[in-house]
Design a protein around this motif. Structure first.
Motif, PDB file in Angstrom:
ATOM      1  N   ASP A  29       0.637  -1.128  -0.022  1.00 18.79           N
ATOM      2  CA  ASP A  29       0.092   0.059  -0.028  1.00 18.79           C
ATOM      3  C   ASP A  29       0.894   1.260   0.036  1.00 18.79           C
ATOM      4  N   ARG A  30       0.565   2.331  -0.976  1.00 17.45           N
ATOM      5  CA  ARG A  30       1.229   3.376  -1.071  1.00 17.45           C
ATOM      6  C   ARG A  30       0.292   4.698  -0.593  1.00 17.45           C
ATOM      7  N   LYS A  31       0.955   5.755   0.033  1.00 19.30           N
ATOM      8  CA  LYS A  31       0.158   6.877  -0.033  1.00 19.30           C
ATOM      9  C   LYS A  31       1.381   8.145  -0.142  1.00 19.30           C
ATOM     10  N   GLU A  51      -6.220   3.406 -10.317  1.00 26.08           N
ATOM     11  CA  GLU A  51      -6.937   2.001 -10.040  1.00 26.08           C
ATOM     12  C   GLU A  51      -6.894   1.035 -11.023  1.00 26.08           C
ATOM     13  N   ARG A  52      -6.761   1.505 -12.290  1.00 21.71           N
ATOM     14  CA  ARG A  52      -6.572   0.410 -13.636  1.00 21.71           C
ATOM     15  C   ARG A  52      -5.703   1.077 -14.509  1.00 21.71           C
ATOM     16  N   ASP A  78       1.187  -3.392 -12.255  1.00 23.68           N
ATOM     17  CA  ASP A  78      -0.005  -3.893 -11.673  1.00 23.68           C
ATOM     18  C   ASP A  78       0.447  -4.369 -10.355  1.00 23.68           C
ATOM     19  N   GLU A  79      -0.025  -3.817  -9.315  1.00 19.63           N
ATOM     20  CA  GLU A  79       0.247  -4.171  -8.057  1.00 19.63           C
ATOM     21  C   GLU A  79      -0.829  -4.974  -7.253  1.00 19.63           C
ATOM     22  N   ASP A  80      -1.747  -5.335  -8.031  1.00 19.02           N
ATOM     23  CA  ASP A  80      -2.963  -6.439  -7.770  1.00 19.02           C
ATOM     24  C   ASP A  80      -3.532  -6.156  -6.513  1.00 19.02           C
ATOM     25  N   HIS A  81      -3.536  -4.907  -6.091  1.00 16.32           N
ATOM     26  CA  HIS A  81      -4.585  -4.358  -5.027  1.00 16.32           C
ATOM     27  C   HIS A  81      -5.186  -3.083  -5.136  1.00 16.32           C
ATOM     28  N   GLY A  82      -5.666  -3.135  -6.527  1.00 16.68           N
ATOM     29  CA  GLY A  82      -6.191  -1.829  -6.739  1.00 16.68           C
ATOM     30  C   GLY A  82      -5.385  -0.680  -7.049  1.00 16.68           C
TER      31      GLY A  82
END
Length: 156
Positions: A2-4, A121-122, A142-146
């Motif tokens: 997760d990144r922010k 998101e895509r 693609d990091e597979d978690h949205g």
């Protein structure tokens, strides 16, 4: 992972002649390993860039106006500075509009001295041909978690 992006604007503190160093360092202490710290300041904070550089942070600097500098600090190592835009949660066409506005508005993108990484998101299917037409190359992860990361650079 997760990144922010954690944003801190210290321009009002600086205009009031206050010292924001402790607030900045407290904010940096809350970052996860993949997070980006975005600082808004009234000048290019080269001493802070050096201090955080000793802690393993890289910096990407964008000057918005004469007294508005945006500096993003991150730990991922790359050969040129990378500015990050988090487009997750935005309704189409906002991610594309926001990305193209950044590419058009920052000289470092035109000269190849700066890269841009967008978090969507895509996969931004309509953006990709536009990037190629404007002379940019891109890599998609693609990091597979949205979260889809697209790293954009001047081609060549």
């Amino acid at each position: 992972m997760d990144r922010k992006i954690t944003v801190l604007d210290v321009r009002e503190m600086l205009r009031a002649k206050q010292e924001p160093f402790q607030v900045i360092m407290s904010t940096v202490a809350t970052l996860g390993p993949a997070d980006v710290f975005e600082l808004h300041a009234t000048f290019r904070p080269d001493p802070l860039i050096r201090v955080l550089g000793k802690q393993g942070f890289h910096a990407a600097v964008v000057q918005e106006t004469e007294d508005h500098f945006i500096v993003q600090f991150y730990k991922e190592d790359i050969d040129i500075p990378v500015f990050h835009l988090d487009n997750r949660g935005l309704e189409p066409p906002q991610p594309m509009v926001r990305t193209l506005a950044f590419l058009d508005g920052h000289e470092g993108m035109k000269t190849g001295e700066l890269a841009l990484e967008i978090w969507n998101e895509r996969v931004p299917a309509f953006l990709l041909p536009e990037l190629e037409e404007r002379g940019f190359s891109y890599e998609i992860q693609d990091e597979d978690h949205g979260t889809v990361r697209v790293r954009i650079r001047r081609a060549g």
